[in-house]
Enzyme design. Structure first.
Site, PDB file in Angstrom:
ATOM      1  N   GLY A  10      42.282  28.977  45.952  1.00  0.00           N
ATOM      2  CA  GLY A  10      41.142  29.915  45.172  1.00  0.00           C
ATOM      3  C   GLY A  10      41.014  29.147  44.225  1.00  0.00           C
ATOM      4  N   GLN A  14      37.688  32.929  39.453  1.00  0.00           N
ATOM      5  CA  GLN A  14      37.878  32.787  38.151  1.00  0.00           C
ATOM      6  C   GLN A  14      39.371  32.691  37.671  1.00  0.00           C
ATOM      7  OE1 GLN A  14      37.019  36.420  36.408  1.00  0.00           O
ATOM      8  NE2 GLN A  14      37.828  37.978  38.154  1.00  0.00           N
ATOM      9  N   ILE A  15      40.334  32.930  38.483  1.00  0.00           N
ATOM     10  CA  ILE A  15      41.648  32.657  37.845  1.00  0.00           C
ATOM     11  C   ILE A  15      41.739  31.195  37.993  1.00  0.00           C
ATOM     12  CG2 ILE A  15      44.203  32.994  38.394  1.00  0.00           C
ATOM     13  CD1 ILE A  15      43.580  35.845  39.330  1.00  0.00           C
ATOM     14  N   ARG A  91      39.376  43.505  48.900  1.00  0.00           N
ATOM     15  CA  ARG A  91      38.720  44.490  49.422  1.00  0.00           C
ATOM     16  C   ARG A  91      37.229  44.652  49.156  1.00  0.00           C
ATOM     17  NH1 ARG A  91      41.351  49.747  51.122  1.00  0.00           N
ATOM     18  NH2 ARG A  91      43.139  49.007  50.013  1.00  0.00           N
ATOM     19  N   ASN A 104      43.661  39.328  55.143  1.00  0.00           N
ATOM     20  CA  ASN A 104      44.657  38.191  54.223  1.00  0.00           C
ATOM     21  C   ASN A 104      45.796  37.661  55.287  1.00  0.00           C
ATOM     22  OD1 ASN A 104      44.051  38.290  51.500  1.00  0.00           O
ATOM     23  ND2 ASN A 104      43.686  40.443  51.833  1.00  0.00           N
ATOM     24  N   ASP A 158      52.033  42.297  35.189  1.00  0.00           N
ATOM     25  CA  ASP A 158      52.479  43.676  34.706  1.00  0.00           C
ATOM     26  C   ASP A 158      53.549  43.693  33.542  1.00  0.00           C
ATOM     27  OD1 ASP A 158      50.774  44.659  36.927  1.00  0.00           O
ATOM     28  OD2 ASP A 158      52.260  43.473  38.129  1.00  0.00           O
ATOM     29  N   ARG A 161      51.978  42.993  30.233  1.00  0.00           N
ATOM     30  CA  ARG A 161      51.152  44.317  29.767  1.00  0.00           C
ATOM     31  C   ARG A 161      52.082  45.395  29.508  1.00  0.00           C
ATOM     32  NH1 ARG A 161      47.552  44.325  35.311  1.00  0.00           N
ATOM     33  NH2 ARG A 161      45.734  43.129  34.665  1.00  0.00           N
ATOM     34  N   HIS A 186      53.105  45.039  43.176  1.00  0.00           N
ATOM     35  CA  HIS A 186      52.144  44.957  42.290  1.00  0.00           C
ATOM     36  C   HIS A 186      51.039  45.648  42.753  1.00  0.00           C
ATOM     37  CE1 HIS A 186      49.018  43.346  39.667  1.00  0.00           C
ATOM     38  NE2 HIS A 186      48.332  43.111  40.632  1.00  0.00           N
TER      39      HIS A 186
HETATM   40  N1  NAI Z   1      49.349  39.785  41.207  1.00  0.00           N
HETATM   41  C1  NAI Z   1      48.641  39.826  39.996  1.00  0.00           C
HETATM   42  O1  NAI Z   1      49.097  40.325  39.074  1.00  0.00           O
HETATM   43  C2  NAI Z   1      46.993  39.874  40.144  1.00  0.00           C
HETATM   44  C3  NAI Z   1      46.233  39.287  41.071  1.00  0.00           C
HETATM   45  N2  NAI Z   1      45.027  39.244  41.521  1.00  0.00           N
HETATM   46  C4  NAI Z   1      44.205  38.737  42.690  1.00  0.00           C
HETATM   47  O2  NAI Z   1      44.157  37.239  42.497  1.00  0.00           O
HETATM   48  C5  NAI Z   1      43.196  36.973  43.540  1.00  0.00           C
HETATM   49  C6  NAI Z   1      42.151  35.926  43.025  1.00  0.00           C
HETATM   50  O3  NAI Z   1      41.379  36.328  41.970  1.00  0.00           O
HETATM   51  P1  NAI Z   1      40.162  35.895  41.238  1.00  0.00           P
HETATM   52  O4  NAI Z   1      40.422  34.519  41.097  1.00  0.00           O
HETATM   53  O5  NAI Z   1      39.469  36.643  40.188  1.00  0.00           O
HETATM   54  O6  NAI Z   1      39.124  35.980  42.569  1.00  0.00           O
HETATM   55  P2  NAI Z   1      37.822  35.308  42.767  1.00  0.00           P
HETATM   56  O7  NAI Z   1      37.182  35.779  44.032  1.00  0.00           O
HETATM   57  O8  NAI Z   1      37.317  34.767  41.542  1.00  0.00           O
HETATM   58  O9  NAI Z   1      38.303  33.644  43.683  1.00  0.00           O
HETATM   59  C7  NAI Z   1      38.987  33.610  44.691  1.00  0.00           C
HETATM   60  C8  NAI Z   1      38.874  32.391  45.294  1.00  0.00           C
HETATM   61  O10 NAI Z   1      39.625  32.333  46.392  1.00  0.00           O
HETATM   62  C9  NAI Z   1      39.170  31.390  47.478  1.00  0.00           C
HETATM   63  N3  NAI Z   1      39.467  31.699  48.476  1.00  0.00           N
HETATM   64  C10 NAI Z   1      39.364  32.444  49.653  1.00  0.00           C
HETATM   65  N4  NAI Z   1      39.841  32.523  50.849  1.00  0.00           N
HETATM   66  C11 NAI Z   1      40.598  31.130  50.542  1.00  0.00           C
HETATM   67  C12 NAI Z   1      41.509  30.341  51.252  1.00  0.00           C
HETATM   68  N5  NAI Z   1      41.757  30.897  52.631  1.00  0.00           N
HETATM   69  N6  NAI Z   1      41.890  29.296  51.075  1.00  0.00           N
HETATM   70  C13 NAI Z   1      41.567  28.900  49.807  1.00  0.00           C
HETATM   71  N7  NAI Z   1      40.799  29.480  49.002  1.00  0.00           N
HETATM   72  C14 NAI Z   1      40.358  30.525  49.282  1.00  0.00           C
HETATM   73  C15 NAI Z   1      37.512  32.033  47.260  1.00  0.00           C
HETATM   74  O11 NAI Z   1      36.515  30.931  47.750  1.00  0.00           O
HETATM   75  C16 NAI Z   1      37.421  31.974  45.631  1.00  0.00           C
HETATM   76  O12 NAI Z   1      36.908  31.010  45.347  1.00  0.00           O
HETATM   77  C17 NAI Z   1      42.627  38.213  43.969  1.00  0.00           C
HETATM   78  O13 NAI Z   1      43.166  38.571  45.103  1.00  0.00           O
HETATM   79  C18 NAI Z   1      43.069  39.293  42.937  1.00  0.00           C
HETATM   80  O14 NAI Z   1      43.169  40.629  43.297  1.00  0.00           O
HETATM   81  C19 NAI Z   1      44.053  39.144  40.224  1.00  0.00           C
HETATM   82  C20 NAI Z   1      44.973  39.715  38.936  1.00  0.00           C
HETATM   83  C21 NAI Z   1      46.127  39.803  38.941  1.00  0.00           C
HETATM   84  O1  OAA Z   2      42.816  44.639  41.312  1.00  0.00           O
HETATM   85  C1  OAA Z   2      42.802  43.326  41.091  1.00  0.00           C
HETATM   86  O2  OAA Z   2      42.124  42.483  41.537  1.00  0.00           O
HETATM   87  C2  OAA Z   2      43.544  42.753  39.673  1.00  0.00           C
HETATM   88  C3  OAA Z   2      44.904  42.759  39.654  1.00  0.00           C
HETATM   89  O3  OAA Z   2      45.517  42.949  40.503  1.00  0.00           O
HETATM   90  C4  OAA Z   2      45.260  43.235  38.166  1.00  0.00           C
HETATM   91  O4  OAA Z   2      44.683  42.856  37.259  1.00  0.00           O
HETATM   92  O5  OAA Z   2      46.438  43.665  37.999  1.00  0.00           O
END
Ligand code: NAI
Ligand code: OAA
Length: 327
Positions: A10, A14-15, A91, A104, A158, A161, A186
């Site tokens: 990914g 953005q991450i 989702r 997923n 978490d 936070r 989470h």
């Molecule tokens: N555990 C935690 O505390 C947190 C988890 N998240 C999760 O992190 C994930 C990523 O968030 P963002 O970067 O904001 O999302 P994003 O949508 O900006 O980026 C996700 C990237 O993953 C890529 N991707 C999708 N399927 C893939 C695959 N099979 N192989 C490689 N790359 C693939 C997409 O093309 C995209 O560039 C989300 O699932 C979000 O819910 C976000 C914040 C906190």
């Molecule tokens: O719900 C989301 O995609 C972001 C997330 O997990 C968080 O900020 O804890």
């Protein structure tokens, strides 16, 4: 010393954009360790990941010894020492939970297989992409040759936070707070536990002395912080999530500070009544590249109910992916 291979999935998201520059700067593995980045993306996003790689080049980071961009999971995980699984299927409107888990599964099953096939013997995996705990379980079950304990999921955001909320409540700095725990999933059922937390040598629970604040303000604020960020920013947490991913791997590899612990979602060994095998968050200390669950904490009724509720949700998710044939 050979560079450490760090694979990020990914990478164009953005991450990824907030994470890669900090890895390359040395924040992940310290100022003496060279890293080689492997960026995995879906074909449509490879060009964007290549753009990020160009910017990484332009930083001339002394610790960055190379970058590969690919849409081939086998190549991305070949020789990987650290894997940050960030890319996931979010989702979208009208999507049921089963659809989300299935989509997923289509990502984390082949990635688990690729890790099994080619990762280095010391591979350490952190799953960030949601639903993180269950995605980690899926990947782990498809990597039978890798020690199960090497698959972890992120609850460090978490944890951070919760520390920040507590510091604000008590009028202290975050550095004054030690031994906070996130238990469970989470998700909105996670349980941030302050009953063993130390604030400058005093008990956080005694200083707060207000169960209603814990149950009605603190716990929901921490558990729903992700949604609050989405509401405010119009996009989900990215820089803070990247920062937490850095903290998680940094502490796992380089150790937790003396007198403190952190929270990691890890395969349960049955401690604290959490069924063996599910990937649930625990208080852990890390030393020599290994984590250990902090043992012997007394769990009061307030905590027990909440830990059990989050664990019940994880069991449900596990059973759902089992029913879908994903594990
Ligand atoms: N555990 C935690 O505390 C947190 C988890 N998240 C999760 O992190 C994930 C990523 O968030 P963002 O970067 O904001 O999302 P994003 O949508 O900006 O980026 C996700 C990237 O993953 C890529 N991707 C999708 N399927 C893939 C695959 N099979 N192989 C490689 N790359 C693939 C997409 O093309 C995209 O560039 C989300 O699932 C979000 O819910 C976000 C914040 C906190
Ligand atoms: O719900 C989301 O995609 C972001 C997330 O997990 C968080 O900020 O804890």
């Amino acid at each position: 010393m050979a560079p450490v291979n760090v694979t990020v999935t990914g990478a164009a998201g953005q991450i990824g954009y907030a994470l890669l520059f900090r890895i390359a700067s040395g924040a992940l593995l310290g100022p003496d360790t060279q890293v080689r980045l492997r960026l995995l993306e879906i074909p449509q996003a490879v060009k964007a990941a290549e753009g990020t790689a160009m910017e990484l080049d332009d930083c001339a980071f002394p610790l960055l010894s190379g970058i590969d961009v690919t849409d081939d999971a086998k190549k991305a995980f070949d020789g990987a020492n650290v894997a940050l699984l960030v890319g996931a299927r979010p989702r979208t409107k009208g999507m049921e939970r089963g659809d989300l888990l299935e989509a997923n599964g289509g990502i984390f099953k082949p990635q688990g297989e690729a890790i099994n096939a080619g990762a280095a013997d010391d591979i350490r995996v952190l799953v960030v992409g949601n639903p993180a705990n269950t995605n980690a379980l899926i990947a782990q079950r498809h990597a039978p040759d890798v020690p199960a304990a090497r698959f972890t999921a992120m609850t460090r955001l978490d944890h951070n936070r919760a520390i920040s909320q507590l510091a604000a409540k008590l009028g202290v700095t975050v550095a004054d707070i030690k031994k906070l725990t996130i238990w469970g999933n989470h998700s909105a059922t996670q349980y941030p536990d302050v009953f063993h937390t130390d604030v400058n040598g005093k008990s956080a629970a005694d200083l707060i002395n207000d169960e209603a604040w814990l149950s009605d303000t603190f716990i929901p604020t921490v558990a729903k912080r992700g949604a609050a960020i989405i509401e405010a920013r119009g996009a989900s947490s990215a820089a803070s999530a990247a920062n937490a991913a850095i903290d998680h791997i940094h502490d796992w590899v380089l150790g937790t500070p003396a007198g403190d612990w952190t929270s990691m979602a890890i395969p349960s060994d049955g401690s604290y009544g959490v069924p063996e095998g599910i990937i649930s968050s625990f208080p852990v200390t890390c030393e020599g590249g290994e984590y250990q669950i902090v043992q012997g904490l007394e769990i009061n009724d307030f905590s027990r109910t909440r830990i059990d509720a989050s664990v019940a949700e994880l069991i449900e998710e596990r059973d759902a992916v089992k029913a879908l044939g994903l594990i």
